[in-house]
Design an enzyme around this catalytic site. Structure first.
Site, PDB file in Angstrom:
ATOM      1  N   GLY A  92      -1.727   4.821  -4.500  1.00 11.88           N
ATOM      2  CA  GLY A  92      -2.229   3.655  -4.749  1.00 11.88           C
ATOM      3  C   GLY A  92      -1.752   2.919  -3.889  1.00 11.88           C
TER       4      GLY A  92
ATOM      5  N   GLY B  95      -5.654   1.182   5.033  1.00 17.31           N
ATOM      6  CA  GLY B  95      -4.875  -0.295   4.328  1.00 17.31           C
ATOM      7  C   GLY B  95      -6.127  -1.479   4.641  1.00 17.31           C
ATOM      8  N   ASP B  96      -6.376  -1.537   5.867  1.00 16.56           N
ATOM      9  CA  ASP B  96      -7.209  -2.710   6.521  1.00 16.56           C
ATOM     10  C   ASP B  96      -8.755  -3.433   5.800  1.00 16.56           C
ATOM     11  OD1 ASP B  96      -5.188  -2.937   9.041  1.00 16.56           O
ATOM     12  OD2 ASP B  96      -7.045  -1.663  10.084  1.00 16.56           O
TER      13      ASP B  96
ATOM     14  N   GLY C   2      -0.659   4.787   0.316  1.00 21.17           N
ATOM     15  CA  GLY C   2      -0.681   5.891   0.140  1.00 21.17           C
ATOM     16  C   GLY C   2      -2.128   6.499  -0.730  1.00 21.17           C
TER      17      GLY C   2
ATOM     18  N   SER D 175       0.998  -1.522  -0.018  1.00 25.06           N
ATOM     19  CA  SER D 175       0.486  -0.108   0.188  1.00 25.06           C
ATOM     20  C   SER D 175       0.883   1.233  -0.243  1.00 25.06           C
ATOM     21  CB  SER D 175      -0.984  -0.388   1.256  1.00 25.06           C
ATOM     22  OG  SER D 175      -0.321  -0.361   2.008  1.00 25.06           O
TER      23      SER D 175
END
Length: 315
Positions: A225, A251-252, A222, A220
């Protein structure tokens, strides 16, 4: 069903202020409380989108009682392992421009019997081909080998394993060769022992891990993308968010979408697109609120199989 093991869950309080002014008395514009922890957020996102998930967590003390109530209200299936210590409480301070300041407690000390009970609860009903995810930091008392043990035991049952963590526990899990890992850029840089300031540097590092036997490395990035690397190469996915509210749990939610896609038979590129869409939707919601189907309707994800390797990545 996707199983999400969270060894260090939390009660997450998110407070919105006009500006975080250190040392001053601030009036909150709003606040909310959610059950938190990476795997908990993964399970909540899956349930919100109509997926089938099981969250496995330890819980105890007064904060644990609150956590249990909050988790039950989400509708996600859970297995709660009672512990003597108190579940941690984390605080996020949110500013209008999307800036998020997090204050995370260490969590309760787990005894060896607690660790065994957690692993038994997570591995108990695994079948061949199912996904299990080990997510988040480890609490005091948990050995760095916990996720590595999860990888070995799950793969011995024919299950697919995803790991989203950091530090020594993440390094040990990577050495045990899970199916998929989902670090952010900083966590991947820590693992590789070098800065990763361009998309090309991230791709090269992920490719090294694929060469070691990990099938899928999703990183990931931020606002840039995410990138997914496999033996077939790299694919980059991104979308534009003009109205960010909170990055907590994004992110989860990305991992939840990625696993949902893969579990449903999507090709890796399609699963990555789904993950980035879910993660972007989460950024527009307060605290650790997870998106539902309606939150995805106006989001467009751009995919490319020819990533711009020289792209500089934001700090």
């Amino acid at each position: 069903m996707i199983v999400a093991l969270t060894p260090n869950p939390s009660v997450d309080r998110a407070v919105t202020v006009e500006m975080l002014d250190r040392g001053q008395v601030l009036r909150a514009d709003s606040s909310r409380v959610d059950p938190g922890g990476k795997g908990v957020n993964v399970g909540r996102a899956l349930a919100s989108m109509g997926g089938d998930a099981l969250v496995v967590v330890p819980s105890g003390g007064p904060e644990g009682a609150l956590f249990d109530v909050l988790l039950s209200r989400t509708g996600v299936a859970s297995r709660i392992v009672p512990i003597a210590g108190s579940t941690r409480m984390n605080v996020s301070v949110l500013e209008p421009d999307g800036t998020t300041t997090k204050l995370n407690e260490a969590g309760p000390t787990l005894e060896p019997a607690d660790i065994d009970a957690l692993l038994d609860a997570a591995l108990g009903d695994l079948v061949a081909g199912a996904w299990i995810a080990g997510c988040g930091s480890l609490p005091p008392g948990a050995p760095d080998s916990l996720y590595a043990t999860l990888v070995r035991e799950a793969r011995a049952r024919g299950a697919r394993v995803a790991i989203d963590s950091s530090g020594p526990a993440f390094a040990a899990a990577v050495a045990a060769v899970p199916t998929l890992i989902k670090p952010n850029r900083e966590e991947l840089a820590e693992l590789m022992g070098r800065p990763l300031n361009t998309l090309g540097a991230v791709i090269d590092s992920a490719a090294e891990l694929v060469e070691r036997g990990i099938e899928l490395v999703a990183v990931s990035l931020g606002r840039d993308g995410a990138v997914l690397v496999s033996v077939e190469g790299a694919v980059h996915a991104r979308t534009v968010i003009s109205d960010p509210v909170s990055t907590v749990g994004a992110g989860d939610c990305m991992l939840a979408g990625l696993l949902h896609g893969l579990d449903g038979g999507e090709a890796p590129a399609g699963a990555l697109s789904m993950g980035v869409c879910w993660g972007a939707a989460a950024v527009r919601l307060p605290g650790t609120e997870v998106p539902g189907p309606a939150d995805l309707l106006d989001l467009e994800v751009t995919l490319t199989n020819d990533p711009q390797r020289e792209l500089p990545l934001d700090d």
